[in-house]
Design an enzyme around this catalytic site. Structure first.
Site, short mmCIF file in Angstrom:
data_model
loop_
_atom_site.label_atom_id
_atom_site.label_comp_id
_atom_site.label_asym_id
_atom_site.label_seq_id
_atom_site.Cartn_x
_atom_site.Cartn_y
_atom_site.Cartn_z
N TYR A 198 -12.55 -1.94 -3.46
CA TYR A 198 -13.29 -2.26 -1.98
C TYR A 198 -14.80 -2.08 -2.26
CZ TYR A 198 -8.09 -1.72 0.07
OH TYR A 198 -6.97 -1.50 0.66
N HIS A 212 -1.72 -5.53 1.60
CA HIS A 212 -3.61 -5.84 0.93
C HIS A 212 -3.15 -7.79 0.18
CE1 HIS A 212 -7.29 -6.93 -0.48
NE2 HIS A 212 -6.78 -7.43 -1.27
N LYS A 224 0.75 -0.93 0.28
CA LYS A 224 0.11 0.06 0.01
C LYS A 224 1.31 1.13 -0.16
CE LYS A 224 -3.60 -2.35 2.67
NZ LYS A 224 -4.90 -2.13 3.89
N ASN A 248 -1.55 -0.20 7.02
CA ASN A 248 -1.25 -2.26 7.29
C ASN A 248 0.05 -2.61 6.32
OD1 ASN A 248 -3.16 -2.28 5.92
ND2 ASN A 248 -4.63 -3.65 7.49
N GLU A 288 -9.18 -9.45 -7.77
CA GLU A 288 -8.71 -8.99 -7.64
C GLU A 288 -7.15 -8.79 -8.99
OE1 GLU A 288 -7.85 -9.24 -3.19
OE2 GLU A 288 -9.65 -8.45 -3.28
P1 GTP Z 1 -6.71 -5.63 3.08
O1 GTP Z 1 -5.99 -7.10 3.14
O2 GTP Z 1 -6.05 -4.79 3.11
O3 GTP Z 1 -7.84 -6.20 2.52
O4 GTP Z 1 -6.70 -6.32 4.67
P2 GTP Z 1 -7.51 -7.57 5.59
O5 GTP Z 1 -8.61 -8.33 4.77
O6 GTP Z 1 -6.93 -7.42 6.68
O7 GTP Z 1 -8.77 -6.30 6.19
P3 GTP Z 1 -10.70 -6.05 5.28
O8 GTP Z 1 -10.45 -6.53 4.07
O9 GTP Z 1 -11.23 -6.49 6.59
O10 GTP Z 1 -10.39 -4.79 5.81
C1 GTP Z 1 -9.34 -3.95 4.70
C2 GTP Z 1 -8.66 -3.08 4.65
O11 GTP Z 1 -9.62 -2.09 5.51
C3 GTP Z 1 -7.68 -2.97 6.04
O12 GTP Z 1 -6.71 -3.49 5.72
C4 GTP Z 1 -7.00 -1.67 6.78
O13 GTP Z 1 -6.62 -0.64 5.85
C5 GTP Z 1 -9.02 -1.06 6.36
N1 GTP Z 1 -9.66 -1.04 7.74
C6 GTP Z 1 -9.71 -2.08 8.99
N2 GTP Z 1 -10.79 -1.65 9.60
C7 GTP Z 1 -10.76 -0.36 9.71
C8 GTP Z 1 -11.51 0.70 10.64
O14 GTP Z 1 -11.04 0.68 11.39
N3 GTP Z 1 -10.50 1.82 9.93
C9 GTP Z 1 -9.32 2.46 9.10
N4 GTP Z 1 -9.14 3.92 8.73
N5 GTP Z 1 -9.32 1.13 8.29
C10 GTP Z 1 -9.72 0.40 8.76
MG MG Z 2 -9.48 -7.65 2.84
#
Ligand code: GTP
Ligand code: MG
Length: 148
Positions: A49, A115, A9, A112, A126
């Site tokens: 997303y 992805h 990212k 974080n 994707e």
């Molecule tokens: P990805 O690999 O990035 O998809 O992450 P993930 O699969 O571990 O998490 P998820 O798909 O549930 O969420 C997608 C992304 O949304 C996460 O990687 C975070 O960067 C972001 N995200 C999740 N929860 C929060 C939140 O509470 N606040 C914010 N700002 N971002 C969030």
């Molecule tokens: Mg995810």
């Protein structure tokens, strides 16, 4: 062979950890089949997303992923989808264990670092969203004889 979509990212690109992240997946034995540094458009971000459209942080998510270049990759290997998720660590870097990418490099859930696709279906979706078929290569690595 199974494939997954991984993306450093904008925070990971700015922090200068592309090389470290690529090295981890190489050392593990996975094979890189496509990669590019690119700017994500708002349209692509919203498609990528789409599953989070109703979440309160959707706007922030789109802003963040379009805020600078990302490094998009496709990796191949046995069970690569689940193993890459393990190597990434938990979504919230404060819960991610040391030794994982998010555990080693991240501090907050909004930034974080990486992805990774979470299922076969999302990987297929994707990969085709980010890459054209001709941008992916199939090739035989002789070292695979010693991996599998
Ligand atoms: P990805 O690999 O990035 O998809 O992450 P993930 O699969 O571990 O998490 P998820 O798909 O549930 O969420 C997608 C992304 O949304 C996460 O990687 C975070 O960067 C972001 N995200 C999740 N929860 C929060 C939140 O509470 N606040 C914010 N700002 N971002 C969030
Ligand atoms: Mg995810």
């Amino acid at each position: 062979m199974e494939r997954t979509f991984l993306m450093v990212k904008p925070d990971g690109v700015q922090r200068g950890v592309i090389g470290d992240i690529v090295a981890r997946f190489e050392r593990k034995g996975f094979q890189l089949v496509g990669a590019k540094l690119m700017q994500v458009s708002r349209e692509l971000a919203e498609q990528h997303y789409a599953e989070h459209k109703e979440r309160p942080f959707f706007g922030e998510l789109v802003e963040f992923i379009t805020s600078g270049p990302v490094f998009a990759m496709v990796w191949e290997g046995e069970n690569v989808i689940a193993t890459a998720r393990q190597m990434m660590g938990k979504t919230n870097p404060q819960e991610a264990l040391p030794g994982t990418i998010r555990g080693d490099f991240g501090l907050t859930v909004g930034k974080n670092i990486i992805h990774g696709s979470d299922s076969k279906e999302s990987a297929a979706r994707e990969i085709q969203l980010f890459f054209k078929e001709e941008e992916l290569v199939s090739y035989n690595k002789l070292i695979n004889e010693w991996v599998y």
